[in-house]
Every structure is written in structure tokens, then in C-alpha cells.
Design a protein around this motif. Structure first.
Motif, PDB file in Angstrom:
ATOM      1  N   VAL A 264       0.862  -1.187   0.000  1.00  0.00           N
ATOM      2  CA  VAL A 264       0.000   0.000   0.000  1.00  0.00           C
ATOM      3  C   VAL A 264       0.893   1.230   0.000  1.00  0.00           C
ATOM      4  O   VAL A 264       1.808   1.352   0.814  1.00  0.00           O
ATOM      5  N   LYS A 265       0.634   2.116  -0.936  1.00  0.00           N
ATOM      6  CA  LYS A 265       1.483   3.301  -1.105  1.00  0.00           C
ATOM      7  C   LYS A 265       1.607   4.086   0.204  1.00  0.00           C
ATOM      8  O   LYS A 265       0.613   4.447   0.823  1.00  0.00           O
ATOM      9  N   GLY A 266       2.832   4.297   0.634  1.00  0.00           N
ATOM     10  CA  GLY A 266       3.086   5.105   1.825  1.00  0.00           C
ATOM     11  C   GLY A 266       2.618   4.476   3.134  1.00  0.00           C
ATOM     12  O   GLY A 266       2.487   5.158   4.144  1.00  0.00           O
ATOM     13  N   TRP A 267       2.382   3.163   3.115  1.00  0.00           N
ATOM     14  CA  TRP A 267       1.847   2.509   4.319  1.00  0.00           C
ATOM     15  C   TRP A 267       2.785   2.661   5.512  1.00  0.00           C
ATOM     16  O   TRP A 267       3.988   2.401   5.410  1.00  0.00           O
ATOM     17  N   VAL A 268       2.211   3.074   6.627  1.00  0.00           N
ATOM     18  CA  VAL A 268       2.956   3.133   7.888  1.00  0.00           C
ATOM     19  C   VAL A 268       2.090   2.458   8.946  1.00  0.00           C
ATOM     20  O   VAL A 268       0.899   2.757   9.052  1.00  0.00           O
ATOM     21  N   ARG A 269       2.682   1.530   9.690  1.00  0.00           N
ATOM     22  CA  ARG A 269       1.912   0.789  10.697  1.00  0.00           C
ATOM     23  C   ARG A 269       1.373   1.739  11.763  1.00  0.00           C
ATOM     24  O   ARG A 269       2.083   2.638  12.217  1.00  0.00           O
ATOM     25  N   GLU A 270       0.135   1.504  12.174  1.00  0.00           N
ATOM     26  CA  GLU A 270      -0.468   2.352  13.206  1.00  0.00           C
ATOM     27  C   GLU A 270       0.262   2.149  14.544  1.00  0.00           C
ATOM     28  O   GLU A 270       0.606   1.020  14.899  1.00  0.00           O
ATOM     29  N   PRO A 271       0.502   3.237  15.285  1.00  0.00           N
ATOM     30  CA  PRO A 271       1.183   3.068  16.580  1.00  0.00           C
ATOM     31  C   PRO A 271       0.432   2.076  17.473  1.00  0.00           C
ATOM     32  O   PRO A 271      -0.802   2.066  17.501  1.00  0.00           O
ATOM     33  N   ASN A 272       1.195   1.238  18.175  1.00  0.00           N
ATOM     34  CA  ASN A 272       0.608   0.304  19.138  1.00  0.00           C
ATOM     35  C   ASN A 272       0.870   0.869  20.527  1.00  0.00           C
ATOM     36  O   ASN A 272       1.995   0.833  21.026  1.00  0.00           O
ATOM     37  N   ILE A 273      -0.186   1.416  21.126  1.00  0.00           N
ATOM     38  CA  ILE A 273      -0.041   2.055  22.443  1.00  0.00           C
ATOM     39  C   ILE A 273      -0.215   0.999  23.527  1.00  0.00           C
ATOM     40  O   ILE A 273      -1.326   0.532  23.793  1.00  0.00           O
ATOM     41  N   GLY A 274       0.891   0.597  24.143  1.00  0.00           N
ATOM     42  CA  GLY A 274       0.845  -0.447  25.173  1.00  0.00           C
ATOM     43  C   GLY A 274       0.510   0.160  26.521  1.00  0.00           C
ATOM     44  O   GLY A 274       1.192   1.070  26.995  1.00  0.00           O
ATOM     45  N   PHE A 275      -0.557  -0.335  27.134  1.00  0.00           N
ATOM     46  CA  PHE A 275      -0.947   0.143  28.467  1.00  0.00           C
ATOM     47  C   PHE A 275      -1.689  -0.982  29.164  1.00  0.00           C
ATOM     48  O   PHE A 275      -1.906  -2.035  28.580  1.00  0.00           O
TER      49      PHE A 275
END
Ligand SMILES: [Ca+2]
Ligand SMILES: [Ca+2]
Ligand SMILES: [Ca+2]
Length: 836
Positions: A264-275
Motif C-alpha cells: 500500500v502506497k506510503g503505508w505506515v503501521r499504526e502506533p501500538n499504544i501499550g498500556f
């Protein structure tokens, strides 16, 4: 670290080609192609974790790229050895594959070609005659990521099936390629034929999932037909398999595929907010760990939003984010919002990413062990009928009892019967009386004696230290019946100790010593899923009857499905059992005096015999280390008060602590209540050393816990570390601050890599994992209270935990010993941080 990050982010381009990176895999933004970074050496044959693998937009959706001998390989089908793996000068990766059983060698070469890559299979010798029509190149796709998506084959349209409902045929057993060690995964019901799945489709070009850009891929071949199979038709943990047969009588390049995973063009993984999905105590330190794609530009600040009681929202806190740096392939930020202390409902926002809500309140940890103790443990009680409301979890298993495992038997679950039975029983003779008490091991239904010993020992530990008199479960040994959510006036933990002890005492009394395991006799019922009560046929095996025939009196059958007792004697195990029996006898006194007395009697006898056996043969492998078990000597001292055990304990403990403080600090802390203040003071410098180790973990990884990189995820290690931190903090609060104890809890409740779900199928968590490798795994379900091993490391740089695919034991299987460890951790943790 910063410069590496900048470099990576500046050069990310969707038009880039696949290139070999420093970690020896092919990469473009959104696509990682791994070629035998993970070999077929996992320990349980085909673990669906090896070969050519594709991590597609962050998810490992493809694995198993290899020459295989069947269209839909099962766990116990043969896997190839990998004599060599070479990165060639032209940037390709070449792997030699070998099937020793068939003296069959092949080579697979993977070469990047622009955005695609080529897979080529080479044969230096023609295919062995026996494997013609069987050997093929396979590539496996994860069903849960592809089902219901479309595919196009040579212009025809179809959809991946949600459930396996395609066609099969049968063939004579002689034609089936050998399975691991000659075992059979299937029961042919006397037909002499095995099931051979038929392909769903066949063609030269597959366009896969054009409807889902993150999963879209094309596979084309100019020289071979490609077939698509559904592996779930033979085994629920099967994958979709693309496959080309290797041709007969040919050498050289025999199969060539071109595979192009869409990026996917310009794909960046969504941040995984660990809590912590369970929430936070008001005074608890609160640090979210945010896992970032290397192409994600770090935020400078983050917010905590409060959801007010009337449903409106307001910003409760806004603060700076600190970068921790790179850990394997991701970049990590940490966001400290400890200033938020007011009880309420909150969520975190980092950039555009919002978490689900969590609670801050004094009560958040109150229920963390309830599902494990009220639901998971009683469901794993063997030899009982287990009911919950309208639902039956299982009928009474193994009513026909256990048979003596024949001498010189290897076993598929890593056991074996030696050259003697070490009992009064002959090969295959019925051993009456073993079908009582005990706990299923894990997602399987055997009694692992070593695990059951540790379970009883730990339950006694929990009982003596924390005195939980929780009673939510009805247990009747007389009725062989368990009813969940029905209090019966007896603390459940006493009933659990009793249940474990009943089986272990029966073993000691009937066999004369502890068995290795009580387990399946045939592989075709070892992989049983569903009701344990239907694993065997309920009839005692009589070899005089024909298979599937039942005797007129309805008691015997000719089907050899009865469970076996593996009875090779190990004095080390007897030694551990002796200490456990002493402890169990203490706990059971006054509740079940008869069992308490029987346990004590076996404790004394086994201790004497094990000591003599080990003195006689101290150099043999078996039991060699048992006399060196520091914890066992402590338990024996506590049980008997005899000085010889205390001396032995002291002799070994301090040497061990000097060598490595982590290894035996827990045992040292366990001894404090029995050995007094002087002993405790002598421990102080070791606890100080431990403090240095605990603090150093903050620099080792962004989560501050000891992360395991083995082939079974390291949750258990983090739990025992956490338990030691809790004990150390309870006894030495001036050295080990209780803030350290939260880290192991938070890891389990969501602060970890890959996703932020709680690893405990627990009450109290906002977003617990939903699927586990339990005996109900074929239903994509969980048994509440189960604790997953967690984040499995895949070489060279990927942590994962599937929550849409339960079938990876190394990520998703809770064990009886592991879940009792969680009970101990949870009890110690609650005691430390809430005083409850
Ligand atoms: Ca097992
Ligand atoms: Ca009870
Ligand atoms: Ca039977």
C-alpha cells in the motif's frame, strides 16, 4: 539510533523494489519476505512457523514455503532438514532441503525481481519414484486473514471459504508418505485408506485478495500448474496451501513462481499504544509504551482524556513523550501520565491514535485471578464431569483407566518408556485406580506428572501464604462432578490441592513411584479437540476383539485407544514428589485427614527410596540433579524440622546465589518465614544485587521486563520474575521499590509489543485476548482465566501474538503449571500493591 531512524524515514518510498536488508531478508515498505530465517527445528515438527514467510503490512500472513510431501501438511508430516542456507552474490537466497527418510534433496532459490520475487525449485537428481505425485512446492496462507476474500484464477472468480467444505478422495494407506517416526495422525476406521484433499482450484495465475490492498498478492507460474488447497479439511489448524507438483524425471530448474505482494502506497503501521487493559491504581506509576513503525514520525506529546460520568470528555493530562529508541525493528516512545490519579474512565491519545478506555481506581486489581481460579482451573480437572450453568465443559474422561506403556516405546509428546516397566505390571496390562484426580496438562489432556507435582506444591504455597478461602466451585469426588459458580462450603483451593494429590498419591501407591506421564497411546487421539470425555471410547481395550468391535457385555472393545502410564522410574521426580506430598499433607490436615496421612506416608517412603537410588547411581543422568534441588531441601526442612535438610539447603543456596542471584533468589525469599531475621539479613546484599539487575532491564528493552526470544514465548519467565520482584519488595521494601512490580503485571495486561490486548482471558480487562490454544481452540475461543505465553519472537526481528488464529501453542497455549504461576503472581502482586 536517531540517525538510523532518520535514514530509514527519509528513504521510505512506495515505488521502491524489494531489497535484501542487513537482517538478511527482502524488504520494501509494507512487505518483508523472509527466506528460512526460521528453520523447521521448532521441536513439534511443522509448527507453521518456518520456511519462506511473508510479513505483509505488519502481519505474518504467509509461511511454509518449502518442498513438502503432501498437499496440506499436518503437524506430524515430515518437514525438510536444511543442510545449508546461503545468501548469494546476486542478492538471492538459496536453501538446500533434505528428506533423510527418502534420501531426497532439493534446492529453493528466492530472487528479488523488482517489486516481486521469484521462487525456483532445483533438482540435481530426478525425483525419487516413491515421491512422484507427492513432492511439491507449497506456500501456505493464513486462513483468518484470507477467508471471505476473493481470488481470481486465470480469469475465474471465487472466494476463500470461511469454513472447510471442499472435496476429498481416499487412497490406500501404502501410498501415503511416511509421517513423523511412522506415527499416524488419522484413524482410518478400518478402511485401510487415508484422506487426500482435492484442490479448490488450479491454474497458472492467481490474483489473491484484490479486494483487500493490505493482503493482495499475485502468484504466477510459466512452467507449472498452481493448485489451491484448504488444509483445514484434514486438521483445523491447516492453512490455505498454494502448490505445484515437482515433475517426474526432470533435473535443473523444475518449478518457477513469481510472487508479488502488493504494498500500500506510503503505508505506515499504526502506533501500538501499550498500556494496562486492567487499569491502574491511583498512586501507581503509569507509563504507556508506544511501538512505532520506523517510518512513523514520533509525536512530541500525548494526551489522556477523561470520560466524565455524564459521557462528556475532557483532557485530563497532556505531556511530553520520551523516545526510548529502537528495539529490534520498531522504534519506541514512552509516555508518563502518572500525574493522573483521580479515579475514573480514561483513554490515551497519541497523534490520531486513540486507545480503548481503561479505569483508574483502587479496585482495578481485585479480580485479576478470579477467572483463573473459578473457571480455568476447575475446567482442567481430569476424571470429573465439569458443568457450568447450561453448558457441559466435558464429561468424565478415561473411565476405562490406564494401561502400562509397553517397554521401549517412544512417545510423540516428548516422553518414552524405557527397557523396563519399573512396576509390577506387564506391557499393556490394565493398571486399576489411576483414573482419579489430576489436571490436564494444557491444550492436550495428558497428566504431566512433573507439572502436576509443581501445581500441588504451588497451590499449597498460595494457601499457606495468602489463605484465600474463596469458594465459588462445587467439587464432589464422590459424584465425580464439578459445578462452576456453585459454592459448597469448602475453600476451592483446598479442593484443588486435594484433586491434584488424589492422582499423585494413587500413582505412588499403585505404581510404587511417580510416573513420567499418563498420556495418549495413539497419535490419532492425541490431537483430540472438544470434550475430553469422548477422547477414548470408554471401553477397556481387549486385543482379542477386532478394532471397533464391542464385547457383548458392553465393557470391552478392540480399539486400542486406552491411555497409557509411562512408568520409567526417575528418583529425581520421586524426590520432588516427596516434598510436595509433605506440603500437601500439611494443607489437607483437618480437611481430608485420610488423604493427608496417605500423602505423608508416601512422602517418607519416596524420600527414603529416592535418596538410596540416587546414592547408588549418582552418576546416571536420571535424578542426578534432584539432590541438588535447593527448594526441595527447604520444603523437607519445613515438613520434618530435620537439620540435615537445613544444612543441605544452606550449603547449596549461598553458592547458587553467588553464581547467579536470579536463579535461586525466589527460593531464598521463600525461606524467610521459616529461617528468621539473621537469615534475612544475610540475604540483603543479594537483594541489592537483584535491584541492579531489575534496574538494568529498563535499558535492555522499552518494557523493563526480561523478554525471552525462544521458540515458546517468554510470559512464564516474566511471571516468575514478577513474583520474585513482589516477594523481594514485600520483605525488603527499602531495597526493591514496589513500582518495579507493576511492570510484569502491565506486560500481561497489555503493555507489550505487537498489540495491546491483555494476555489473560480475564475478567477486569477492557480488551482481553479472544482466542487461545485451549481444548476449545477449533471454536476460535478461549477458556476464561487462561494465560497466554504471549509474544513469540520470530527471527530475525519480529514479535507476534495472533488474536484471530488460536493454533500457535508457543503464543497462545496456557498450561496448568503456567496458569498456577499466574495465580501465585497475582496473589503476591495484589498482596503487595493493595494489601488485599
Ligand atoms: Ca502434554
Ligand atoms: Ca468450593
Ligand atoms: Ca478404550
Amino acid at each position: 539510533m536517531l540517525s538510523a531512524f532518520m535514514l530509514a524515514s527519509c528513504c521510505g518510498s512506495s515505488d521502491q523494489n524489494l531489497v535484501l536488508n542487513e537482517s538478511e531478508y527482502f524488504e520494501r515498505q509494507g512487505v518483508n519476505v523472509l527466506v528460512y530465517s526460521n528453520l523447521y527445528t521448532g521441536g513439534f515438527n511443522d509448527e507453521k512457523n518456518s520456511g519462506i514467510e511473508i510479513i505483509h503490512h505488519g502481519v505474518r500472513t504467509v509461511q511454509g514455503g518449502a518442498v513438502r510431501l503432501s498437499s496440506t501438511p499436518e503437524q506430524w508430516d515430515l518437514v525438510p532438514a536444511t543442510p545449508s542456507r546461503t545468501v548469494n552474490e546476486d542478492g538471492s537466497i538459496e536453501v538446500a532441503l533434505r528428506y533423510e527418510d527418502y534420501d531426497f534433496d532439493s534446492r529453493v532459490v528466492v530472487t528479488p525481481k523488482g517489486k516481486a520475487f521469484e521462487i525456483a525449485v532445483y533438482l540435481d537428481e530426478p525425483l525419487p519414484e516413491r515421491l512422484v505425485g507427492h513432492a511439491g512446492f507449497n506456500l501456505e496462507f493464513l486462513p483468518s486473514q484470507y477467508w471471505a476474500k476473493t481470488y481470481i484464477v486465470d480469469g475465474r472468480y471465487d472466494r476463500f471459504p470461511r469454513y472447510a467444505a471442499s472435496e476429498t478422495t481416499t487412497k490406500p494407506n501404502e501410498e501415503k508418505p511416511k509421517q513423523f517416526k511412522g506415527y499416524k495422525t488419522y484413524d482410518d476406521r478400518g478402511t485401510g485408506r487415508y484422506i487426500d484433499p482435492l484442490p479448490l482450484e488450479q491454474g497458472r495465475e492467481f490474483v489473491i485478495a484484490p479486494d483487500a490492498p493490505e493482503r493482495m498478492m499475485t502468484i504466477t507460474s510459466e512452467d507449472s500448474d498452481i493448485m489451491l488447497y484448504d488444509g483445514r479439511i484434514l486438521a483445523q489448524n491447516g492453512w490455505y496451501v498454494f502448490r505445484s507438483l515437482l515433475p517426474a524425471g526432470k533435473t535443473g530448474k523444475v518449478v518457477t513462481w513469481t510472487v508479488e505482494p502488493n504494498a500500500v502506497k506510503g503505508w505506515v503501521r499504526e502506533p501500538n499504544i501499550g498500556f494496562s487493559q486492567v487499569g491502574y491504581l491511583p498512586e501507581q506509576p503509569k507509563i504507556a509504551v508506544i511501538e512505532l513503525d520506523k517510518n512513523y514520525k514520533s509525536e512530541s506529546s500525548a494526551k489522556v482524556i477523561k470520560v466524565e460520568n455524564d459521557g462528556t470528555e475532557k483532557v485530563a493530562y497532556s505531556g511530553k513523550v520520551k523516545n526510548w529508541g529502537m528495539y529490534f525493528k520498531y522504534n519506541y516512545d514512552r509516555f508518563d501520565f502518572s500525574e493522573v490519579t483521580e479515579p475514573g474512565v480514561y483513554y490515551i491519545q497519541y497523534g490520531d491514535t486513540k486507545t480503548n478506555n481503561f479505569i483508574i481506581d483502587e479496585s482495578v486489581y481485585d479480580k485479576i485471578t478470579d477467572a483463573t481460579s473459578d473457571i480455568w482451573i476447575p475446567i482442567h480437572m481430569n476424571h470429573m464431569y465439569v458443568n457450568e450453568g447450561y453448558r457441559v465443559w466435558h464429561g468424565e474422561p478415561f473411565r476405562e483407566g490406564y494401561r502400562q506403556a509397553p517397554r521401549n516405546t517412544d512417545h510423540f509428546d516428548l516422553h518414552s518408556q524405557g527397557p523396563t516397566t519399573d512396576t509390577k505390571f506387564k506391557d499393556l496390562e490394565l493398571i486399576p485406580g489411576l483414573n482419579v484426580g489430576g489436571y490436564f496438562d494444557a491444550g492436550d489432556f495428558d497428566i504431566e506428572t512433573g507439572s502436576n507435582i509443581s501445581v500441588v506444591q504451588n497451590l499449597v504455597r498460595a494457601w499457606e501464604l495468602f489463605r484465600s478461602d474463596r469458594d465459588q466451585t462445587f467439587v464432589s469426588q464422590e459424584q465425580r462432578y464439578v459445578d462452576l459458580h456453585r459454592p459448597d462450603g469448602t475453600p476451592d483451593i483446598l479442593q484443588y490441592i486435594e484433586h491434584g494429590t488424589l492422582n499423585l498419591v494413587a500413582q505412588a501407591e499403585i505404581l510404587g513411584h511417580m510416573s513420567q506421564t499418563l498420556s495418549n497411546s495413539v497419535l490419532d487421539n492425541y490431537h483430540h479437540l472438544g470434550d475430553a470425555g469422548s477422547l477414548t471410547d470408554g471401553y477397556m481395550y481387549d486385543p482379542k476383539l477386532k478394532p471397533y468391535q464391542v464385547s457383548k457385555d458392553g465393557r470391552y472393545s478392540g480399539t486400542p485407544d486406552d491411555m497409557w502410564a509411562f512408568t520409567t522410574r526417575d528418583p529425581g521426580r520421586d524426590f520432588n514428589a516427596a516434598t510436595m506430598f509433605a506440603a500437601a499433607s500439611r494443607a489437607l490436615k483437618g480437611y481430608n485427614d485420610d488423604l493427608a496421612n496417605r500423602a505423608l506416608k508416601q512422602s517418607k517412603r519416596l524420600l527414603k527410596e529416592a535418596t538410596e537410588l540416587m546414592a547408588k547411581a549418582p552418576q546416571t543422568g536420571r535424578g542426578r540433579n534432584a539432590g541438588g534441588d535447593i527448594s526441595a531441601n527447604l520444603q523437607l526442612y519445613v515438613a520434618t524440622g530435620e537439620k540435615q535438610y537445613l544444612d543441605k539447603f544452606n550449603e547449596m543456596l549461598w553458592t547458587s546465589l553467588d553464581r547467579n542471584v536470579n536463579f535461586s533468589l525466589q527460593t531464598a525469599l521463600d525461606a524467610i518465614p521459616y529461617l528468621g531475621d539473621e537469615y534475612k539479613e544475610k540475604l540483603r546484599p543479594y537483594v541489592e544485587k537483584f535491584k541492579t539487575y531489575v534496574e538494568e532491564l529498563e535499558n535492555n528493552n522499552p518494557y523493563g521486563v526480561p523478554i525471552g526470544l525462544g521458540n515458546w514465548a517468554g510470559g512464564g519467565q516474566i511471571l516468575s520474575h514478577g513474583t520474585t520482584v513482589c516477594y523481594a519488595s514485600i520483605y525488603f521494601p527499602d531495597i526493591i521499590d514496589k513500582s518495579h512490580a507493576y511492570k510484569a503485571a502491565e506486560w500481561h495486561f497489555g503493555r507489550h509489543p505487537y498489540h495491546n490486548y491483555s494476555l489473560v482471558a480475564a475478567v477486569g480487562a477492557a480488551r482481553p485476548k479472544e482466542v487461545f490454544y485451549g481444548n476449545n481452540r477449533a471454536d476460535f475461543s478461549a477458556i476464561p482465566g487462561n494465560v497466554a505465553p504471549g509474544l513469540l519472537f520470530r527471527h530475525p526481528d519480529h514479535f507476534e501474538n495472533y488474536d484471530d488464529w488460536p493454533f500457535f501453542w508457543g503464543q497462545n497455549e496456557g498450561t496448568i503449571a503456567g496458569n498456577i504461576s499466574y495465580l501465585i503472581f497475582g496473589s503476591a502482586f495484589k498482596n503487595l500493591v493493595t494489601g488485599k
